[in-house]
Design a protein around this motif. Structure first.
Motif, short mmCIF file in Angstrom:
data_model
loop_
_atom_site.label_atom_id
_atom_site.label_comp_id
_atom_site.label_asym_id
_atom_site.label_seq_id
_atom_site.Cartn_x
_atom_site.Cartn_y
_atom_site.Cartn_z
N LEU A 11 55.38 52.88 41.57
CA LEU A 11 55.74 53.28 39.98
C LEU A 11 54.54 54.56 39.76
CD1 LEU A 11 56.15 50.38 37.71
CD2 LEU A 11 57.75 51.80 38.54
N LYS A 12 55.23 55.48 39.13
CA LYS A 12 54.26 56.72 38.85
C LYS A 12 53.69 56.45 37.56
CE LYS A 12 54.56 61.67 38.05
NZ LYS A 12 55.42 62.79 37.81
N ASN A 13 52.45 56.35 37.51
CA ASN A 13 51.35 56.18 36.27
C ASN A 13 51.67 54.88 35.84
OD1 ASN A 13 50.81 59.07 35.91
ND2 ASN A 13 52.68 59.36 34.77
N ALA A 14 51.79 53.79 36.79
CA ALA A 14 51.55 52.40 36.67
C ALA A 14 50.26 52.13 36.15
CB ALA A 14 51.69 51.50 38.10
N PRO A 15 50.28 51.05 35.27
CA PRO A 15 49.05 50.66 34.65
C PRO A 15 48.10 50.12 35.99
CG PRO A 15 50.77 49.10 34.26
CD PRO A 15 51.32 50.37 34.89
N LYS A 16 46.88 49.74 35.36
CA LYS A 16 45.91 49.17 36.60
C LYS A 16 45.93 47.72 36.29
CE LYS A 16 42.68 52.98 36.41
NZ LYS A 16 41.73 53.83 35.91
N ILE A 17 45.92 47.03 37.61
CA ILE A 17 45.94 45.53 37.38
C ILE A 17 44.62 44.95 37.85
CG2 ILE A 17 47.11 45.84 39.62
CD1 ILE A 17 48.64 43.23 38.83
N ILE A 18 44.31 43.88 37.14
CA ILE A 18 43.16 42.84 37.65
C ILE A 18 43.91 41.59 38.11
CG2 ILE A 18 41.30 41.49 36.82
CD1 ILE A 18 40.92 43.64 34.61
N ILE A 19 43.69 41.20 39.25
CA ILE A 19 44.21 40.08 39.83
C ILE A 19 43.10 38.88 39.64
CG2 ILE A 19 44.91 38.80 42.00
CD1 ILE A 19 47.01 40.74 41.12
N VAL A 20 43.61 37.77 39.30
CA VAL A 20 42.83 36.55 39.21
C VAL A 20 43.58 35.29 40.03
CG1 VAL A 20 41.82 37.09 36.89
CG2 VAL A 20 43.97 35.40 36.99
N SER A 21 42.76 34.52 40.84
CA SER A 21 43.33 33.76 41.51
C SER A 21 42.35 32.66 42.09
CB SER A 21 43.82 34.20 42.95
OG SER A 21 44.35 33.31 43.90
N GLY A 22 42.92 31.17 42.08
CA GLY A 22 41.95 30.46 42.78
C GLY A 22 42.39 30.12 44.32
N ASP A 23 43.19 30.98 44.78
CA ASP A 23 43.71 30.91 46.14
C ASP A 23 42.37 31.27 47.11
OD1 ASP A 23 44.53 30.90 48.72
OD2 ASP A 23 46.30 32.24 48.26
N ILE A 24 41.77 30.22 47.74
CA ILE A 24 40.69 30.35 48.46
C ILE A 24 40.86 31.56 49.76
CG2 ILE A 24 39.43 28.43 47.97
CD1 ILE A 24 40.24 27.15 50.43
N ARG A 25 42.12 31.57 50.20
CA ARG A 25 42.32 32.27 51.43
C ARG A 25 42.32 33.88 50.90
NH1 ARG A 25 48.18 29.72 52.26
NH2 ARG A 25 47.81 30.06 49.75
N ALA A 26 42.65 34.23 49.50
CA ALA A 26 42.64 35.72 49.10
C ALA A 26 41.02 36.30 48.94
CB ALA A 26 43.08 35.67 47.53
N THR A 27 40.77 37.19 49.46
CA THR A 27 39.57 37.86 49.62
C THR A 27 39.69 39.02 48.66
OG1 THR A 27 40.01 39.26 51.31
CG2 THR A 27 39.19 37.15 51.92
N GLU A 28 38.63 39.44 48.05
CA GLU A 28 38.37 40.50 47.25
C GLU A 28 38.77 41.97 47.95
OE1 GLU A 28 35.53 42.97 43.88
OE2 GLU A 28 34.68 41.31 45.57
N GLU A 29 38.39 41.83 49.14
CA GLU A 29 38.48 43.16 50.11
C GLU A 29 40.13 43.18 50.11
OE1 GLU A 29 37.00 45.15 54.17
OE2 GLU A 29 37.46 43.14 54.13
N TYR A 30 40.93 42.19 50.46
CA TYR A 30 42.17 42.27 50.68
C TYR A 30 43.03 42.62 49.22
CZ TYR A 30 47.26 40.59 51.30
OH TYR A 30 48.52 40.52 51.33
N ILE A 31 42.69 42.04 48.35
CA ILE A 31 43.22 42.48 46.83
C ILE A 31 43.12 43.67 46.50
CG2 ILE A 31 43.43 41.54 44.55
CD1 ILE A 31 44.49 39.62 46.43
N LEU A 32 41.98 43.99 46.73
CA LEU A 32 41.61 45.66 46.37
C LEU A 32 42.28 46.53 47.35
CD1 LEU A 32 37.76 45.56 45.49
CD2 LEU A 32 39.84 45.32 43.99
N SER A 33 42.46 46.21 48.58
CA SER A 33 43.38 47.15 49.43
C SER A 33 44.87 47.09 48.99
CB SER A 33 43.25 46.62 50.79
OG SER A 33 43.99 45.41 51.11
N LEU A 34 45.34 46.06 48.48
CA LEU A 34 46.58 46.12 48.00
C LEU A 34 46.69 46.97 46.53
CD1 LEU A 34 47.65 42.64 48.37
CD2 LEU A 34 48.25 44.32 49.72
N GLY A 35 45.75 47.48 46.11
CA GLY A 35 45.87 48.41 44.92
C GLY A 35 45.20 47.75 43.66
N ALA A 36 44.74 46.77 43.79
CA ALA A 36 44.22 46.16 42.33
C ALA A 36 42.77 46.89 41.84
CB ALA A 36 44.09 44.49 42.81
N LEU A 37 42.57 46.87 40.70
CA LEU A 37 41.46 47.34 40.25
C LEU A 37 40.06 46.47 40.56
CD1 LEU A 37 40.25 49.62 38.41
CD2 LEU A 37 40.73 48.34 36.42
#
Length: 116
Positions: free
Chosen positions: A70-96
């Protein structure tokens, strides 16, 4: 007033964030899935999204991929209890930002307030 879209398949999590966001002067809009969130983007001006990662009917991964397109998409904060998800990975997907559950609401709200 800033509109913040809360996306979580847990009604309790959505309701808790609704109360906290309202207490901080934001207008929360709630969605139970990524698909519902994308539909609401066409209805409301969304300034920020706070989304769970693991959900049915469009999880956080799916939502991140849709927002990238999307053009001009809002920023997104991701929250998760999934221990497999890492901050580095989530940020690489475009999360703020990435917050691992359980997190303190003060920490989350300090970050949200810093965005605006």
């Amino acid at each position: 007033m800033k509109n913040i879209l809360v996306v979580d398949d847990s009604p309790d999590a959505r309701n808790l964030l609704e109360i906290i966001l309202e207490d901080h002067g934001y207008m929360p809009i709630k969605a139970a899935s990524g698909e519902e969130a994308m539909a609401l983007l066409g209805t409301f001006k969304i300034d920020l999204i706070i989304s769970d990662l693991e959900m049915k009917n469009g999880d956080g991964h799916w939502l991140l991929s849709k927002l990238k397109a999307l053009k001009n998409a809002p920023k997104i904060i991701i929250v998760s209890g999934d221990i497999r998800a890492t901050e580095e990975y989530i940020l690489s997907l475009g999360a703020l930002a990435f917050f691992r559950k359980p997190f303190t609401l003060k920490h989350l709200m300090d970050f949200v307030n810093s965005v605006f």
